[in-house]
Design a protein around this motif. Sequence first.
Motif, PDB file in Angstrom:
ATOM      1  N   HIS A  27       0.832  -1.203   0.000  1.00  0.00           N
ATOM      2  CA  HIS A  27       0.000   0.000   0.000  1.00  0.00           C
ATOM      3  C   HIS A  27       0.872   1.261   0.000  1.00  0.00           C
ATOM      4  CE1 HIS A  27      -3.943   1.815   1.908  1.00  0.00           C
ATOM      5  NE2 HIS A  27      -3.586   2.428   0.804  1.00  0.00           N
ATOM      6  N   HIS A  83      -3.290   9.606   1.177  1.00  0.00           N
ATOM      7  CA  HIS A  83      -2.443   8.598   1.836  1.00  0.00           C
ATOM      8  C   HIS A  83      -1.482   9.230   2.835  1.00  0.00           C
ATOM      9  CE1 HIS A  83      -3.912   5.993  -1.478  1.00  0.00           C
ATOM     10  NE2 HIS A  83      -3.866   5.102  -0.524  1.00  0.00           N
ATOM     11  N   TYR A 132     -13.235   6.702   0.755  1.00  0.00           N
ATOM     12  CA  TYR A 132     -12.843   6.891   2.152  1.00  0.00           C
ATOM     13  C   TYR A 132     -14.044   7.297   3.005  1.00  0.00           C
ATOM     14  CZ  TYR A 132      -8.111   7.373   0.193  1.00  0.00           C
ATOM     15  OH  TYR A 132      -6.928   7.169  -0.480  1.00  0.00           O
ATOM     16  N   ASP A 167      -9.193   4.619   4.752  1.00  0.00           N
ATOM     17  CA  ASP A 167      -9.099   4.157   3.364  1.00  0.00           C
ATOM     18  C   ASP A 167      -9.879   2.849   3.227  1.00  0.00           C
ATOM     19  OD1 ASP A 167      -8.290   3.263   0.839  1.00  0.00           O
ATOM     20  OD2 ASP A 167      -6.163   3.774   1.158  1.00  0.00           O
ATOM     21  N   HIS A 171      -7.371  -2.295  -1.897  1.00  0.00           N
ATOM     22  CA  HIS A 171      -5.939  -2.505  -1.658  1.00  0.00           C
ATOM     23  C   HIS A 171      -5.555  -2.267  -0.196  1.00  0.00           C
ATOM     24  CE1 HIS A 171      -5.409   1.956  -2.981  1.00  0.00           C
ATOM     25  NE2 HIS A 171      -5.227   1.906  -1.679  1.00  0.00           N
TER      26      HIS A 171
HETATM   27 MN    MN Z   1      -5.061   3.429  -0.422  1.00  0.00          MN
END
Ligand code: MN
Length: 207
Positions: A27, A83, A132, A167, A171
């Motif tokens: 990630h 992120h 999100y 998140d 993934h």
């Molecule tokens: Mn992500």
Amino acid sequence: MVYELPKLPYAYDALEPVIDARTVEIHYSKHHQTYLNNLNKIVEENPDVFNGKTIEEVLSNLDLIPTSIRQQVINQGGGYYNHNLYWANLSPNGGGEPQGKLREAIDKTFGSFDSMKEKLAQAAKGVFGSGYGQLVLDNQTKELEIIQTKNQDTACSIGKTTLLIIDVWEHAYYLAYQNRRPDYVDKIFSIVNWDEVEKRYDLALSK
Ligand code: MN
């Protein structure tokens, strides 16, 4: 000028058992890094659009981005920015409950910490597709809100400040949880870095 990948503030395996080391490694070192690489390519080709601005400043004023590259900046710049926030609001020493002014505001707005947590968890679990769940501060009203954002859209682009971002792209959890996004969301609260969230709140209030 290019943007840089913030150092991960803990080891890849530090968030276990909530998030496994392999997931954190891929990630961070693949997904996050790729958003950054793609963003920096756009920066190199369009230096005047970025011109020393923070990515938050750029994403907070989408109207200033030429339409020909706007969606790419939203996608790649948002992926980079979201992120940055996500890793920083997690910690192996996290969990527990927020204190101070943020806690007072949570109790006032949502009735209780548990009630806020439940609403945020529902928002994160309920994102259709990728995106999100977020606890944010509205920059005008200074009220707390819980929102869903799609893809790599950012709270700062709609006049809000991200305080806590979860998140829920596959993934973020698929290697360990497969289709069980709700389990991942429920467990992530045990690694939330409330000190960081409180800092974001205090900073946003002071602006
Ligand atoms: Mn992500």
